[in-house]
Enzyme design. Structure first.
Site, PDB file in Angstrom:
ATOM      1  N   ASP A 113       3.431  43.604  10.369  1.00 39.61           N
ATOM      2  CA  ASP A 113       3.883  43.592  11.766  1.00 39.61           C
ATOM      3  C   ASP A 113       5.004  44.611  11.989  1.00 39.61           C
ATOM      4  O   ASP A 113       5.086  45.256  13.032  1.00 39.61           O
ATOM      5  CB  ASP A 113       4.360  42.192  12.160  1.00 39.61           C
TER       6      ASP A 113
ATOM      7  N   HIS B 245       3.288  35.233  11.845  1.00 37.64           N
ATOM      8  CA  HIS B 245       2.387  36.344  11.520  1.00 37.64           C
ATOM      9  C   HIS B 245       1.021  36.146  12.152  1.00 37.64           C
ATOM     10  O   HIS B 245      -0.007  36.281  11.509  1.00 37.64           O
ATOM     11  CB  HIS B 245       2.280  36.486   9.996  1.00 37.64           C
TER      12      HIS B 245
END
Length: 327
Positions: free
Chosen positions: A149, A177
């Site tokens: 990310d 996530h």
């Protein structure tokens, strides 16, 4: 001896991840485990002229692979397919991850465990609960790798504003996530957000949160994000090794961790939101988590993202823990 084990080493993430790890002089033994093809991948990598010894271990050889490991990296499991959410993966991957955690508890209870297998918001609690069941859980040593990310954020931000260097600009990403739990703190990039319209900010945030879907769609049923995930996983693993093996200080990566890894820093946040796990910037030390950095100051826009992330995270965490505890 610094033994690193890759569980799921013959898969789409496991092979490039193992290749990247083979290049590190910090690793003396690289053990590759998978239910199929691990010996072949190991034979191939063993010809690379770096110092680590490579061994391959098949379905019935998990104990030997994990024995006395320093670090265990887990990309094992099935990849996402078009139309499949990370949560859909839970039904398939939960049992795989629990079995590997049992192997860790038995063969290398003091190892650092790095979880890549999705859905990370739930698989990390699965690993923790299995280790708790065996009395060997150390919250400072279990990590969910949410580094992709951060990597995506840096790249996507540079595409919006080419004056931003994607390599040197590190975007803090917190929460979890998957989807709405991914909260990029773009307001910390000097002057960046001020140059965006609300529509541009919405589009960039969505792209960061759902970047994985972009890859799944582009691969048209042939897989999910493997190469970028391998890069992010190797970056995380090698940074952790620098801290734990060489003692280098000041190393920070975002990670989805159990907040008890730094109770002093997280107690107020944990009590307020009722969360046992959260992705924050983590400073590494010899024992794994040295410090969990405080929740950064966020903009009003980012606060709305956090408000959406909290309940989703709570559901994901409960689902993972309940898989093991039955509660």
């Amino acid at each position: 001896m610094v033994k690193v084990v890759v569980c799921g080493a013959a898969g789409g993430i496991g092979q490039p991840l193992s290749l990247l790890l083979k290049q590190s002089d910090l690793i003396t033994d690289l053990a590759l485990y998978d239910v199929v093809n691990a010996p072949g991948v190991a034979a191939d990598l063993s010809h690379i002229n770096t110092k680590s010894r490579v061994t391959g271990h098949g379905k019935d050889d998990m104990d030997a692979a994990l024995k006395d490991a320093h670090t265990v990296v887990i990309p094992a499991g099935v990849p996402r397919k078009p139309g499949m959410t990370r949560d859909d993966l839970f039904k398939i991957n939960a049992g795989i991850i629990a079995g590997l955690a049992e192997g860790v508890a038995k063969n290398c209870p003091g190892a650092f465990v790095l979880v890549i297998s999705n859905p990370v918001n739930s698989t990390v609690p699965i690993v923790a609960e299995v280790l708790k069941k065996h009395g060997v859980f150390n919250p400072k040593k279990v990590f969910g790798i949410s580094t992709l990310d951060v990597v995506r954020s840096s790249r996507f931000v540079s595409e919006v504003n080419p004056s931003v260097d994607p390599k040197s600009t590190r975007v803090t990403v917190i929460g979890g996530h998957s989807g709405v739990t991914i909260v990029p703190i773009l307001s910390k990039i000097p002057g960046f957000v001020e140059g965006l319209t609300k529509e541009q900010l919405d589009a960039l945030t969505y792209r960061i949160q759902y970047g994985g879907d972009e890859v799944v769609k582009a691969k048209d049923g042939a897989g999910s994000a493997t190469l970028s995930m391998a890069y992010a996983g190797a970056r995380f693993a090698l940074t952790l090794l620098e801290a734990t093996v060489t003692g280098k200080t000041g190393l920070v990566e975002s990670s989805y961790v159990n907040l008890d890894a730094d109770k002093e820093s997280t107690a107020t946040f944990k009590a307020k939101h009722g969360l046992d796990y959260f992705a924050l910037d983590v400073e590494f030390g010899k024992e794994g988590v040295k410090n969990i950095l405080p929740l950064p100051q966020v903009s009003a826009y980012e606060q709305t993202l956090l408000d959406a992330a909290y309940p989703e995270l709570k559901t994901n965490i409960t689902k993972g823990a309940s898989f093991v505890t039955g509660a």
